[in-house]
Design a protein around this motif. Structure first.
Motif, PDB file in Angstrom:
ATOM      1  N   ALA A 164     -22.220   7.052  -2.392  1.00  0.00           N
ATOM      2  CA  ALA A 164     -21.956   8.472  -2.183  1.00  0.00           C
ATOM      3  C   ALA A 164     -22.745   9.358  -3.137  1.00  0.00           C
ATOM      4  CB  ALA A 164     -20.462   8.746  -2.345  1.00  0.00           C
ATOM      5  N   GLY A 165     -23.499   8.758  -4.054  1.00  0.00           N
ATOM      6  CA  GLY A 165     -24.286   9.533  -5.005  1.00  0.00           C
ATOM      7  C   GLY A 165     -23.488  10.085  -6.162  1.00  0.00           C
ATOM      8  N   LEU A 166     -22.285   9.554  -6.387  1.00  0.00           N
ATOM      9  CA  LEU A 166     -21.427  10.063  -7.450  1.00  0.00           C
ATOM     10  C   LEU A 166     -21.592   9.304  -8.754  1.00  0.00           C
ATOM     11  CD1 LEU A 166     -18.238  10.671  -5.299  1.00  0.00           C
ATOM     12  CD2 LEU A 166     -19.657  12.419  -6.390  1.00  0.00           C
ATOM     13  N   LEU A 167     -22.338   8.199  -8.719  1.00  0.00           N
ATOM     14  CA  LEU A 167     -22.683   7.481  -9.942  1.00  0.00           C
ATOM     15  C   LEU A 167     -24.190   7.500 -10.106  1.00  0.00           C
ATOM     16  CD1 LEU A 167     -20.341   4.335  -9.749  1.00  0.00           C
ATOM     17  CD2 LEU A 167     -19.945   6.464 -11.005  1.00  0.00           C
ATOM     18  N   THR A 168     -24.640   7.512 -11.324  1.00  0.00           N
ATOM     19  CA  THR A 168     -26.072   7.511 -11.614  1.00  0.00           C
ATOM     20  C   THR A 168     -26.453   6.216 -12.327  1.00  0.00           C
ATOM     21  OG1 THR A 168     -25.857   8.512 -13.809  1.00  0.00           O
ATOM     22  CG2 THR A 168     -25.936  10.013 -11.921  1.00  0.00           C
ATOM     23  N   ALA A 169     -27.732   6.037 -12.499  1.00  0.00           N
ATOM     24  CA  ALA A 169     -28.212   4.830 -13.168  1.00  0.00           C
ATOM     25  C   ALA A 169     -27.660   4.721 -14.586  1.00  0.00           C
ATOM     26  CB  ALA A 169     -29.738   4.829 -13.191  1.00  0.00           C
ATOM     27  N   ALA A 170     -27.441   5.852 -15.224  1.00  0.00           N
ATOM     28  CA  ALA A 170     -26.919   5.828 -16.594  1.00  0.00           C
ATOM     29  C   ALA A 170     -25.482   5.330 -16.660  1.00  0.00           C
ATOM     30  CB  ALA A 170     -27.001   7.231 -17.199  1.00  0.00           C
ATOM     31  N   MET A 216       0.847  -1.191   0.000  1.00  0.00           N
ATOM     32  CA  MET A 216       0.000   0.000   0.000  1.00  0.00           C
ATOM     33  C   MET A 216       0.886   1.246   0.000  1.00  0.00           C
ATOM     34  SD  MET A 216      -2.758   1.313   2.858  1.00  0.00           S
ATOM     35  CE  MET A 216      -3.767  -0.152   2.707  1.00  0.00           C
ATOM     36  N   ASN A 217       0.538   2.220  -0.841  1.00  0.00           N
ATOM     37  CA  ASN A 217       1.259   3.486  -0.892  1.00  0.00           C
ATOM     38  C   ASN A 217       0.550   4.461   0.040  1.00  0.00           C
ATOM     39  OD1 ASN A 217       2.331   6.060  -1.603  1.00  0.00           O
ATOM     40  ND2 ASN A 217       2.931   5.245  -3.605  1.00  0.00           N
ATOM     41  N   HIS A 218       1.058   4.561   1.276  1.00  0.00           N
ATOM     42  CA  HIS A 218       0.387   5.364   2.284  1.00  0.00           C
ATOM     43  C   HIS A 218       0.428   6.852   1.954  1.00  0.00           C
ATOM     44  CE1 HIS A 218      -0.280   1.944   4.867  1.00  0.00           C
ATOM     45  NE2 HIS A 218       0.985   1.595   4.731  1.00  0.00           N
ATOM     46  N   ALA A 219       1.479   7.293   1.310  1.00  0.00           N
ATOM     47  CA  ALA A 219       1.561   8.701   0.941  1.00  0.00           C
ATOM     48  C   ALA A 219       0.446   9.065  -0.039  1.00  0.00           C
ATOM     49  CB  ALA A 219       2.924   9.007   0.336  1.00  0.00           C
ATOM     50  N   LEU A 220       0.211   8.223  -1.021  1.00  0.00           N
ATOM     51  CA  LEU A 220      -0.849   8.525  -1.987  1.00  0.00           C
ATOM     52  C   LEU A 220      -2.235   8.369  -1.376  1.00  0.00           C
ATOM     53  CD1 LEU A 220       0.405   7.152  -5.420  1.00  0.00           C
ATOM     54  CD2 LEU A 220       0.649   9.420  -4.397  1.00  0.00           C
ATOM     55  N   CYS A 221      -2.376   7.456  -0.422  1.00  0.00           N
ATOM     56  CA  CYS A 221      -3.672   7.342   0.270  1.00  0.00           C
ATOM     57  C   CYS A 221      -3.971   8.627   1.020  1.00  0.00           C
ATOM     58  CB  CYS A 221      -3.653   6.156   1.228  1.00  0.00           C
ATOM     59  SG  CYS A 221      -3.765   4.548   0.402  1.00  0.00           S
ATOM     60  N   GLY A 222      -2.959   9.169   1.716  1.00  0.00           N
ATOM     61  CA  GLY A 222      -3.154  10.442   2.403  1.00  0.00           C
ATOM     62  C   GLY A 222      -3.415  11.567   1.428  1.00  0.00           C
ATOM     63  N   LEU A 223      -2.679  11.573   0.346  1.00  0.00           N
ATOM     64  CA  LEU A 223      -2.853  12.621  -0.662  1.00  0.00           C
ATOM     65  C   LEU A 223      -4.263  12.591  -1.243  1.00  0.00           C
ATOM     66  CD1 LEU A 223      -1.224  14.848  -2.086  1.00  0.00           C
ATOM     67  CD2 LEU A 223      -0.671  13.185  -3.868  1.00  0.00           C
ATOM     68  N   ASN A 279      -6.438  14.696   0.776  1.00  0.00           N
ATOM     69  CA  ASN A 279      -5.985  16.072   1.013  1.00  0.00           C
ATOM     70  C   ASN A 279      -6.973  17.065   0.404  1.00  0.00           C
ATOM     71  OD1 ASN A 279      -4.518  18.602   0.906  1.00  0.00           O
ATOM     72  ND2 ASN A 279      -2.648  17.420   1.248  1.00  0.00           N
ATOM     73  N   VAL A 280      -7.535  17.924   1.241  1.00  0.00           N
ATOM     74  CA  VAL A 280      -8.566  18.857   0.760  1.00  0.00           C
ATOM     75  C   VAL A 280      -7.985  19.904  -0.179  1.00  0.00           C
ATOM     76  CG1 VAL A 280     -10.041  18.535   2.773  1.00  0.00           C
ATOM     77  CG2 VAL A 280      -8.284  20.319   2.820  1.00  0.00           C
ATOM     78  N   SER A 281      -6.663  20.095  -0.153  1.00  0.00           N
ATOM     79  CA  SER A 281      -6.039  21.098  -1.022  1.00  0.00           C
ATOM     80  C   SER A 281      -5.588  20.531  -2.360  1.00  0.00           C
ATOM     81  CB  SER A 281      -4.831  21.724  -0.304  1.00  0.00           C
ATOM     82  OG  SER A 281      -5.247  22.442   0.837  1.00  0.00           O
ATOM     83  N   GLU A 317      -6.884   0.889  -2.589  1.00  0.00           N
ATOM     84  CA  GLU A 317      -6.785   1.669  -1.360  1.00  0.00           C
ATOM     85  C   GLU A 317      -6.854   3.170  -1.650  1.00  0.00           C
ATOM     86  OE1 GLU A 317      -4.672  -0.793  -2.123  1.00  0.00           O
ATOM     87  OE2 GLU A 317      -5.291  -2.311  -0.665  1.00  0.00           O
ATOM     88  N   ILE A 318      -6.153   3.605  -2.663  1.00  0.00           N
ATOM     89  CA  ILE A 318      -6.186   5.028  -3.035  1.00  0.00           C
ATOM     90  C   ILE A 318      -7.590   5.405  -3.501  1.00  0.00           C
ATOM     91  CG2 ILE A 318      -5.262   6.751  -4.634  1.00  0.00           C
ATOM     92  CD1 ILE A 318      -2.659   5.036  -4.665  1.00  0.00           C
ATOM     93  N   ALA A 319      -8.196   4.536  -4.278  1.00  0.00           N
ATOM     94  CA  ALA A 319      -9.546   4.804  -4.786  1.00  0.00           C
ATOM     95  C   ALA A 319     -10.548   4.937  -3.643  1.00  0.00           C
ATOM     96  CB  ALA A 319      -9.980   3.694  -5.734  1.00  0.00           C
ATOM     97  N   ALA A 320     -10.360   4.144  -2.581  1.00  0.00           N
ATOM     98  CA  ALA A 320     -11.273   4.230  -1.437  1.00  0.00           C
ATOM     99  C   ALA A 320     -11.227   5.612  -0.819  1.00  0.00           C
ATOM    100  CB  ALA A 320     -10.919   3.166  -0.403  1.00  0.00           C
ATOM    101  N   ASP A 321     -10.024   6.206  -0.723  1.00  0.00           N
ATOM    102  CA  ASP A 321      -9.916   7.561  -0.180  1.00  0.00           C
ATOM    103  C   ASP A 321     -10.444   8.597  -1.168  1.00  0.00           C
ATOM    104  OD1 ASP A 321      -8.610   7.281   2.482  1.00  0.00           O
ATOM    105  OD2 ASP A 321      -7.058   6.300   1.308  1.00  0.00           O
ATOM    106  N   LEU A 322     -10.170   8.402  -2.434  1.00  0.00           N
ATOM    107  CA  LEU A 322     -10.680   9.341  -3.439  1.00  0.00           C
ATOM    108  C   LEU A 322     -12.205   9.374  -3.464  1.00  0.00           C
ATOM    109  CD1 LEU A 322      -8.257   8.602  -6.422  1.00  0.00           C
ATOM    110  CD2 LEU A 322      -8.505  10.807  -5.257  1.00  0.00           C
ATOM    111  N   SER A 323     -12.822   8.229  -3.254  1.00  0.00           N
ATOM    112  CA  SER A 323     -14.281   8.163  -3.345  1.00  0.00           C
ATOM    113  C   SER A 323     -14.971   8.947  -2.234  1.00  0.00           C
ATOM    114  CB  SER A 323     -14.747   6.701  -3.321  1.00  0.00           C
ATOM    115  OG  SER A 323     -14.468   6.113  -2.064  1.00  0.00           O
ATOM    116  N   HIS A 324     -14.226   9.305  -1.190  1.00  0.00           N
ATOM    117  CA  HIS A 324     -14.815  10.069  -0.093  1.00  0.00           C
ATOM    118  C   HIS A 324     -14.527  11.569  -0.197  1.00  0.00           C
ATOM    119  CE1 HIS A 324     -14.796   5.975   1.750  1.00  0.00           C
ATOM    120  NE2 HIS A 324     -15.980   6.395   2.157  1.00  0.00           N
ATOM    121  N   ARG A 325     -13.907  11.985  -1.268  1.00  0.00           N
ATOM    122  CA  ARG A 325     -13.628  13.415  -1.436  1.00  0.00           C
ATOM    123  C   ARG A 325     -14.928  14.178  -1.672  1.00  0.00           C
ATOM    124  NH1 ARG A 325      -8.502  15.255  -2.138  1.00  0.00           N
ATOM    125  NH2 ARG A 325      -9.387  17.163  -3.047  1.00  0.00           N
ATOM    126  N   ALA A 326     -15.077  15.282  -0.969  1.00  0.00           N
ATOM    127  CA  ALA A 326     -16.296  16.092  -1.113  1.00  0.00           C
ATOM    128  C   ALA A 326     -16.337  16.807  -2.460  1.00  0.00           C
ATOM    129  CB  ALA A 326     -16.382  17.104   0.033  1.00  0.00           C
TER     130      ALA A 326
END
Length: 528
Positions: A62-68, A1-8, A11-13, A29-38
């Motif tokens: 998270a509502g980021l995908l639609t039926a289409a 696991m690349n922990h630096a990229l998971c943290g990145l 990163n809100v910035s 693992e990185i995708a799991a963190d990305l999927s929670h980005r606001a």
């Protein structure tokens, strides 16, 4: 696991263009963190889902995908997630109701708003667990029908469903008005009579410990009764008869109901099991007289739970606070105390009473200030995090009570940067204070750098925006992966460093840099 990229990824910035680049190299693992980005856009979510299939379900929830965006034939789990969020299509439910994977049909059965024909398909499913899952979440009409299901496991689920009509719940609990169940999970697997060995060593056995059946399906029936007693929709008159039941679990379930008559409460208050008495003690259904009886209970947990009762008399609560370890928490009765009650508690000669009311964070300024000057350290510890206290008041607390109040003073939202720096250098040091300082919004670079010497505070301080960028970069090479993730998630991490982290994803991050332990080794003109 690349922990630096998971943290990145968290990163809100992180700018949108770098989010795009990170998506292009993301693993699960990185995708799991990305999927929670606001700030993740729909288009980015679609690309992420196409690259990392494991992220699709969380993106759907998270509502980021639609039926289409979803093909239910090739992405059934994603389709289920959208159906669970009522964002899918009815025809998907019909397709998934015939899915050969039982677990998917179970998930479908838990979805609300399903077409009636799909509900019918699930209610007659060949796997009893699918029917039971439907029974747990379905409408009153379907629950009524399934209450007469021949399998006891389905009836157990109906008994737990709060939408089940009261009369049906009473029938399940008492065992009248319904045909007897014909099967249960035990006799599905073993020939009755059978009692499952609590120490069963069979690797393929999934029966609960102690499950039994003598053709009356007794263990499942017992579970069904427990579910019905806990169900608030079950009529009071149907449950009170279990007050003297030999089953501890049924009496225990009864003790938590908020509609118990006083005579039932009295009997439960003398139950031989302290767990029953403890649940009863926290129950608002008990009257004042019974609370006073339970305040003298020999079991500590009973008294502690009584203190959490929202209707406990204040004099009883004060007594409990002085004799029982309750913990530093705002109790429900204190939170609802009237202004007059707050004033009386704050002026009480009993320090336990003053400590209780000091947990409130909305005290009148005069009351707050009086408690801040209290001579009892426990009272001061309770009031120290109260907003509105001046730096002078907080420093006076430290002068009077020393290390005992350092951590609580550090948690005050109005603590100044200068005060936090002094707390970080307090002698003797207080480890918990480092953690409070590390997460404080006013913490300065010198205070945070001092916190890096503490292993637990280091993980918190690494994500603080006031940490100097060169130190954040250095922490990306820390031996502790949690520190690495926190540093990568730090919003003050320079953009060039963010970009470089993504560019060298295939190269392992060096872990040879020495840890930073003192702010004094850095140029003070740069970070003070």
């Amino acid at each position: 696991m690349n922990h630096a990229l998971c943290g990145l990824a968290a990163n809100v910035s992180l700018p949108s263009e770098l989010v795009d680049r990170l998506i292009a190299v993301a693993d699960a693992e990185i995708a799991a963190d990305l999927s929670h980005r606001a700030d993740l856009r729909h288009a980015q979510a679609v690309v992420l889902a196409s690259r990392v299939e494991e992220s699709s379900v969380s993106l759907a929830y998270a509502g980021l995908l639609t039926a289409a965006d979803v093909d239910p034939a090739t992405q059934p789990d994603v389709a289920l997630a959208l159906l669970a969020e009522r964002a899918g299509r009815p025809e998907w439910a019909r397709l998934l109701a015939e899915d050969p994977v039982v677990e998917r049909r179970e998930k479908l059965a838990a979805c609300s708003g399903l077409p009636l024909d799909v509900v019918e398909m699930l209610a007659t499913d060949s796997d009893v667990q699918v029917v039971a899952e439907l029974a747990l979440w379905t409408t009153p009409e379907t629950a009524t029908r399934l209450a007469a299901h021949p399998h006891a496991e389905v009836r157990r689920a109906v008994a737990a469903n709060e939408a089940t009509p009261p009369a049906v719940l009473a029938a399940l609990l008492i065992g009248e008005g319904l045909p007897p169940a014909q099967r249960c999970l035990v006799c599905d697997r073993e020939e009755a009579p059978f009692v499952h060995d609590p120490h069963c060593s069979r690797l393929d056995c999934d029966l609960p410990s102690g499950a039994s059946c003598d053709d009356s399906h007794e263990s499942t029936r017992h579970d069904m009764q427990q579910m019905a007693i806990r169900n608030p929709a079950t009529p009071t008159e149907a449950v009170v008869g279990f007050v003297g039941h030999p089953s501890l679990l049924l009496r225990w379930a009864l003790a938590g109901r908020s509609d118990l008559p006083s005579e039932v409460c009295v009997r439960l208050a003398v139950d031989s099991n302290p767990g029953v008495r403890a649940d009863l003690a926290e129950n608002p259904a008990i009257d004042e007289a019974l609370m006073r009886v339970l305040a003298t209970d020999r079991d500590h947990e009973v008294r502690r739970r009584l203190a959490r009762n929202p209707l406990v008399p204040l004099d009883v609560l004060t007594h409990l606070a002085g004799a029982t370890k309750i913990g530093a928490t705002l109790l429900p009765r204190i939170a609802s105390a009237s202004p007059n009650e707050v004033e009386k508690l704050a002026e009480s000669p009993n320090p336990a009473a003053r400590m209780l009311v000091s947990q409130r964070r909305d005290l009148p300024p005069a009351t707050r200030d009086a408690l801040a000057a209290d001579s009892d350290a426990k009272v001061v510890k309770s009031i120290a995090p109260h907003p509105g206290l001046s730096e002078g008041q907080l420093r006076t607390m430290l002068d009077r009570h020393g290390a005992r109040v350092v951590a609580k003073v550090a948690s005050n939202p109005d603590a100044t940067p200068a005060l936090l720096e002094d707390l970080a250098r307090h002698d003797p040091s207080v480890q918990k204070a480092f953690r409070e300082i590390a997460r404080h919004r006013n913490a300065s670079a010198p205070a945070l750098l001092a916190c890096l010497a503490d292993a637990q505070a280091r993980r918190i301080a690494a994500s603080h925006a006031a940490l100097p960028p060169p130190i954040i970069e250095e922490l990306l090479s820390d031996a502790d992966w949690q520190v690495v993730e926190a540093a990568a998630a730090n919003p003050s991490l320079p953009l060039a460093v963010m970009s470089d982290l993504i560019s060298r994803t295939r190269a392992p991050i060096e872990l040879s840099a020495p840890p930073v332990t003192s702010w004094e080794t850095l140029p003070k003109t740069s970070y003070s």
